[in-house]
Write an enzyme that holds these catalytic residues in place. Structure first.
Site, PDB file in Angstrom:
ATOM      1  N   CYS A   9      22.401  36.347  39.162  1.00  0.00           N
ATOM      2  CA  CYS A   9      23.739  35.928  38.786  1.00  0.00           C
ATOM      3  C   CYS A   9      23.872  34.456  39.151  1.00  0.00           C
ATOM      4  O   CYS A   9      22.977  33.889  39.754  1.00  0.00           O
ATOM      5  CB  CYS A   9      24.766  36.780  39.531  1.00  0.00           C
ATOM      6  SG  CYS A   9      26.366  36.805  38.733  1.00  0.00           S
ATOM      7  N   CYS A  87      26.173  36.758  32.906  1.00  0.00           N
ATOM      8  CA  CYS A  87      25.938  35.341  32.633  1.00  0.00           C
ATOM      9  C   CYS A  87      24.724  35.252  31.721  1.00  0.00           C
ATOM     10  O   CYS A  87      23.946  36.186  31.614  1.00  0.00           O
ATOM     11  CB  CYS A  87      25.712  34.576  33.933  1.00  0.00           C
ATOM     12  SG  CYS A  87      24.617  35.406  35.089  1.00  0.00           S
ATOM     13  N   CYS A  93      16.032  32.572  32.520  1.00  0.00           N
ATOM     14  CA  CYS A  93      14.680  32.865  32.070  1.00  0.00           C
ATOM     15  C   CYS A  93      14.044  31.655  31.398  1.00  0.00           C
ATOM     16  O   CYS A  93      14.612  31.112  30.455  1.00  0.00           O
ATOM     17  CB  CYS A  93      14.695  34.041  31.105  1.00  0.00           C
ATOM     18  SG  CYS A  93      15.312  35.556  31.873  1.00  0.00           S
TER      19      CYS A  93
END
Length: 135
Positions: A9, A87, A93
């Site tokens: 997060c 989010c 990533c």
């Protein structure tokens, strides 16, 4: 083979902390040493939200000593699944990462009433149990 799941997060001060704590408890209770967990944030807060600590205490999990931390690029690279809490995974990533990502699209518990935080907590607990069934 170990499957690594990252709970990520922005602040790592609420939702991802609850998910990690529930996952750790499930792993112990089910004896699932084949699952590993990481938690972190992209811009970690200074402390876990007090309302989250209280909500988790109400279900017998003490996270009062937990400290939000930054998730590293290496941790994301090594994860098989990255679960964001509401989010964008684009901030988390890397472009060349080939793992799976999921967004649970959960409300942020920061500043919410005890009832709202409990609802979010219970939703997270349910999702974590489902993960253990899936994996």
């Amino acid at each position: 083979m170990t499957t690594t799941i990252a709970f990520v997060c922005v602040q790592n001060a609420g939702r991802s902390q609850m998910a990690y704590a529930f996952a750790e408890r499930e792993r112990r209770e089910r004896g699932r040493d084949d699952l590993a967990f990481v938690t972190g944030g992209t811009r970690p807060a200074d402390h876990v939200h007090p309302e989250v600590v209280e909500a988790m205490r109400a279900v017998g999990i003490d996270i009062s000593e937990r400290v939000p931390r930054e998730v590293s690029f290496a941790e994301i690279q090594d994860a098989d699944v990255v679960i964001t809490m509401g989010c964008s995974a684009a901030d988390v990533c890397p472009a060349n990462w080939s793992g799976e990502n999921r967004d649970w699209n959960l409300d942020d518990p920061d500043g919410k009433s005890p009832e709202e935080v409990a609802r979010i907590r219970d939703d997270i607990a349910s999702r974590v149990r489902a993960l253990f069934t899936e994996f």
